[in-house]
Motif scaffolding. Structure first.
Motif, PDB file in Angstrom:
ATOM      1  N   ASN A 133     -23.683  -0.411  -7.913  1.00  0.00           N
ATOM      2  CA  ASN A 133     -22.726  -0.565  -6.816  1.00  0.00           C
ATOM      3  C   ASN A 133     -21.364  -0.055  -7.271  1.00  0.00           C
ATOM      4  OD1 ASN A 133     -20.714  -1.710  -5.067  1.00  0.00           O
ATOM      5  ND2 ASN A 133     -22.310  -3.061  -4.251  1.00  0.00           N
ATOM      6  N   ILE A 134     -20.820   0.885  -6.526  1.00  0.00           N
ATOM      7  CA  ILE A 134     -19.557   1.550  -6.920  1.00  0.00           C
ATOM      8  C   ILE A 134     -18.387   0.576  -6.949  1.00  0.00           C
ATOM      9  CG2 ILE A 134     -18.749   2.249  -4.619  1.00  0.00           C
ATOM     10  CD1 ILE A 134     -18.235   5.061  -5.885  1.00  0.00           C
ATOM     11  N   GLU A 135     -18.544  -0.572  -6.293  1.00  0.00           N
ATOM     12  CA  GLU A 135     -17.449  -1.558  -6.290  1.00  0.00           C
ATOM     13  C   GLU A 135     -17.432  -2.382  -7.578  1.00  0.00           C
ATOM     14  OE1 GLU A 135     -16.300   0.030  -2.940  1.00  0.00           O
ATOM     15  OE2 GLU A 135     -15.200  -1.538  -3.999  1.00  0.00           O
ATOM     16  N   ARG A 136     -18.454  -2.222  -8.428  1.00  0.00           N
ATOM     17  CA  ARG A 136     -18.505  -3.007  -9.672  1.00  0.00           C
ATOM     18  C   ARG A 136     -18.323  -2.089 -10.878  1.00  0.00           C
ATOM     19  NH1 ARG A 136     -23.339  -5.309  -7.408  1.00  0.00           N
ATOM     20  NH2 ARG A 136     -24.513  -3.978  -8.831  1.00  0.00           N
ATOM     21  N   SER A 137     -17.714  -2.612 -11.932  1.00  0.00           N
ATOM     22  CA  SER A 137     -17.549  -1.865 -13.196  1.00  0.00           C
ATOM     23  C   SER A 137     -17.780  -2.831 -14.351  1.00  0.00           C
ATOM     24  CB  SER A 137     -16.126  -1.299 -13.294  1.00  0.00           C
ATOM     25  OG  SER A 137     -15.818  -0.537 -12.144  1.00  0.00           O
ATOM     26  N   TYR A 138     -18.064  -2.308 -15.546  1.00  0.00           N
ATOM     27  CA  TYR A 138     -18.212  -3.182 -16.712  1.00  0.00           C
ATOM     28  C   TYR A 138     -17.802  -2.468 -17.988  1.00  0.00           C
ATOM     29  CZ  TYR A 138     -22.747  -0.833 -17.529  1.00  0.00           C
ATOM     30  OH  TYR A 138     -23.743   0.103 -17.757  1.00  0.00           O
ATOM     31  N   CYS A 139     -17.483  -3.271 -19.006  1.00  0.00           N
ATOM     32  CA  CYS A 139     -17.006  -2.729 -20.283  1.00  0.00           C
ATOM     33  C   CYS A 139     -18.172  -2.183 -21.096  1.00  0.00           C
ATOM     34  CB  CYS A 139     -16.303  -3.828 -21.075  1.00  0.00           C
ATOM     35  SG  CYS A 139     -15.812  -3.294 -22.724  1.00  0.00           S
ATOM     36  N   THR A 140     -18.042  -0.968 -21.599  1.00  0.00           N
ATOM     37  CA  THR A 140     -19.122  -0.352 -22.394  1.00  0.00           C
ATOM     38  C   THR A 140     -19.237  -1.012 -23.768  1.00  0.00           C
ATOM     39  OG1 THR A 140     -17.534   1.293 -23.172  1.00  0.00           O
ATOM     40  CG2 THR A 140     -18.907   1.909 -21.273  1.00  0.00           C
ATOM     41  N   ARG A 141     -18.217  -1.781 -24.160  1.00  0.00           N
ATOM     42  CA  ARG A 141     -18.261  -2.382 -25.509  1.00  0.00           C
ATOM     43  C   ARG A 141     -18.760  -3.832 -25.434  1.00  0.00           C
ATOM     44  NH1 ARG A 141     -12.728  -2.653 -28.625  1.00  0.00           N
ATOM     45  NH2 ARG A 141     -12.975  -0.383 -28.778  1.00  0.00           N
ATOM     46  N   CYS A 142     -18.109  -4.665 -24.566  1.00  0.00           N
ATOM     47  CA  CYS A 142     -18.498  -6.089 -24.578  1.00  0.00           C
ATOM     48  C   CYS A 142     -19.286  -6.491 -23.336  1.00  0.00           C
ATOM     49  CB  CYS A 142     -17.242  -6.969 -24.691  1.00  0.00           C
ATOM     50  SG  CYS A 142     -16.199  -6.967 -23.204  1.00  0.00           S
ATOM     51  N   GLY A 143     -19.396  -5.557 -22.384  1.00  0.00           N
ATOM     52  CA  GLY A 143     -20.230  -5.834 -21.205  1.00  0.00           C
ATOM     53  C   GLY A 143     -19.548  -6.660 -20.137  1.00  0.00           C
ATOM     54  N   LYS A 144     -18.281  -7.011 -20.353  1.00  0.00           N
ATOM     55  CA  LYS A 144     -17.567  -7.845 -19.367  1.00  0.00           C
ATOM     56  C   LYS A 144     -17.505  -7.138 -18.022  1.00  0.00           C
ATOM     57  CE  LYS A 144     -12.815  -9.592 -18.494  1.00  0.00           C
ATOM     58  NZ  LYS A 144     -13.269 -10.705 -17.652  1.00  0.00           N
ATOM     59  N   ILE A 145     -17.817  -7.876 -16.952  1.00  0.00           N
ATOM     60  CA  ILE A 145     -17.699  -7.322 -15.602  1.00  0.00           C
ATOM     61  C   ILE A 145     -16.208  -7.197 -15.292  1.00  0.00           C
ATOM     62  CG2 ILE A 145     -18.193  -7.695 -13.137  1.00  0.00           C
ATOM     63  CD1 ILE A 145     -20.701  -7.193 -14.756  1.00  0.00           C
ATOM     64  N   PRO A 197      -9.883   3.341 -17.348  1.00  0.00           N
ATOM     65  CA  PRO A 197      -9.626   1.895 -17.433  1.00  0.00           C
ATOM     66  C   PRO A 197     -10.190   1.299 -18.717  1.00  0.00           C
ATOM     67  CG  PRO A 197     -11.338   2.358 -15.813  1.00  0.00           C
ATOM     68  CD  PRO A 197     -10.824   3.669 -16.277  1.00  0.00           C
ATOM     69  N   LEU A 198      -9.437   0.377 -19.303  1.00  0.00           N
ATOM     70  CA  LEU A 198      -9.877  -0.279 -20.534  1.00  0.00           C
ATOM     71  C   LEU A 198     -10.118  -1.760 -20.274  1.00  0.00           C
ATOM     72  CD1 LEU A 198      -7.422   1.422 -23.087  1.00  0.00           C
ATOM     73  CD2 LEU A 198      -9.778   2.109 -22.441  1.00  0.00           C
ATOM     74  N   CYS A 199     -11.025  -2.316 -21.017  1.00  0.00           N
ATOM     75  CA  CYS A 199     -11.410  -3.718 -20.811  1.00  0.00           C
ATOM     76  C   CYS A 199     -10.242  -4.655 -21.162  1.00  0.00           C
ATOM     77  CB  CYS A 199     -12.606  -4.024 -21.717  1.00  0.00           C
ATOM     78  SG  CYS A 199     -13.109  -5.752 -21.698  1.00  0.00           S
ATOM     79  N   PRO A 200      -9.889  -5.573 -20.265  1.00  0.00           N
ATOM     80  CA  PRO A 200      -8.777  -6.509 -20.556  1.00  0.00           C
ATOM     81  C   PRO A 200      -9.124  -7.477 -21.697  1.00  0.00           C
ATOM     82  CG  PRO A 200      -9.874  -7.083 -18.481  1.00  0.00           C
ATOM     83  CD  PRO A 200     -10.475  -5.796 -18.940  1.00  0.00           C
ATOM     84  N   ALA A 201     -10.449  -7.613 -21.970  1.00  0.00           N
ATOM     85  CA  ALA A 201     -10.843  -8.577 -23.015  1.00  0.00           C
ATOM     86  C   ALA A 201     -10.884  -7.928 -24.395  1.00  0.00           C
ATOM     87  CB  ALA A 201     -12.222  -9.148 -22.674  1.00  0.00           C
ATOM     88  N   CYS A 202     -11.459  -6.688 -24.474  1.00  0.00           N
ATOM     89  CA  CYS A 202     -11.648  -6.135 -25.830  1.00  0.00           C
ATOM     90  C   CYS A 202     -11.067  -4.739 -25.989  1.00  0.00           C
ATOM     91  CB  CYS A 202     -13.152  -6.093 -26.163  1.00  0.00           C
ATOM     92  SG  CYS A 202     -14.030  -4.751 -25.317  1.00  0.00           S
ATOM     93  N   GLY A 203     -10.562  -4.172 -24.894  1.00  0.00           N
ATOM     94  CA  GLY A 203      -9.949  -2.834 -25.000  1.00  0.00           C
ATOM     95  C   GLY A 203     -10.963  -1.702 -24.944  1.00  0.00           C
TER      96      GLY A 203
END
Ligand code: APR
Length: 255
Positions: free
Chosen positions: A124-136, A149-155
């Motif tokens: 679903n194009i409305e969803r994204s996730y971090c390639t490193r930690c998997g955070k939605i 875009p970078l993950c707010p949790a792990c960068g």
């Protein structure tokens, strides 16, 4: 032509007696909303090479270019509305004892039309996730070209939650879709060229288990010869007419 007269007795009989109905959709159901399809005149793969934009290799090579393309598609999708075909499928959830919608589309239009019993095989194009930690990571906005875009949790680098060529389908969605297809009394294949596997194997899986296979498309596809019924025309017209006809027949039976 009145809606009822366009549907055969075998089709209406199969639907009126169906316990489980599965609808399987592709890009064609969103075409009347203004979302470009992937194949055919003026389509996406006429302008872009899938391997350059819709693969993990492409993303790792140039995440900014891939994000620019998805940001463009999100802009198109944000500006359109579900069409009567999407709405008819959402209404069908209350028409049959068990109705399951399986879509290849990532445009979120089925959810916006009200569909709940929905499996999204390609994400679903409305969803994204971090390639490193998997955070939605919801609501990713690409403000300017070249931004990643970078993950707010792990960068880590964030990617769209869509299935790219060569990637596995989400296991739970695939398993549920196979189970639904294998138990279907009627399987509606709508607006798909039926050429991308494993999703395209679902209609024949259903037919092999005894389902009445219906194809709704503006033109024949490789699957048409296997269908019990080919409804040639735009899904935005055919699906509402099919919904009204079955509802009307049900009402007569209950009178
Ligand atoms: N009503 C019904 N069918 C339509 C309509 C319409 N208004 N407009 C177009 N179609 C049909 C076309 O004839 C075509 O058969 O919809 C189909 C769209 O086919 P594709 O563009 O190949 O899209 P799809 O089958 O969903 O592609 C499958 O390929 O690129 C990948 O991941 C992408 O999910 C996509 C997958």
């Amino acid at each position: 032509m009145s809606p009822a007269s366009q549907f055969s007795d075998p089709l209406l009989g199969a639907l009126l007696h169906a316990r489980q109905v599965v609808a399987f959709t592709g890009a064609g159901i969103s075409a009347e909303s203004g979302v470009p399809t992937f194949r055919g005149p003026g389509s996406i793969w006429e302008k872009f090479k899938p391997e350059e934009l819709a693969s993990m290799d492409a993303f790792m090579r140039n995440p900014a270019l891939v994000w620019e393309w998805y940001a463009h598609r999100k802009t198109i999708i944000a500006a359109v509305q579900p069409n009567p075909g999407h709405v008819a499928l959402a209404r069908m959830e209350g028409l049959f004892p068990r109705f399951t919608l399986v879509t290849q589309n990532i445009d979120n239009l089925h959810r916006r039309a009200g569909s709940v019993r929905l499996h999204e095989l390609h994400g679903n194009i409305e969803r994204s996730y971090c390639t490193r930690c998997g955070k939605i990571c919801p609501d990713v906005v690409i403000a300017e070209r070249g931004q990643v875009p970078l993950c707010p949790a792990c960068g880590g680098i964030v990617r769209p939650d869509v299935v790219w060529f060569g990637e596995m389908l989400p296991e739970d969605e695939w398993e549920a879709s196979v189970t639904a297809a294998e138990g279907a009394d009627v399987f509606l294949s709508i607006g798909t060229s039926a050429v991308v596997y494993p999703a395209a194997s679902l209609p024949l899986m259903a037919k092999q288990r005894g389902a009445f296979l219906v194809e709704v498309n503006t033109e024949p596809t490789p699957m048409t010869r296997s269908a019990d019924e080919f409804l040639c025309g735009p899904s935005g017209t055919i699906l509402p007419a099919l919904y009204e006809t079955v509802t009307g027949r049900r009402a007569k039976t209950n009178d």
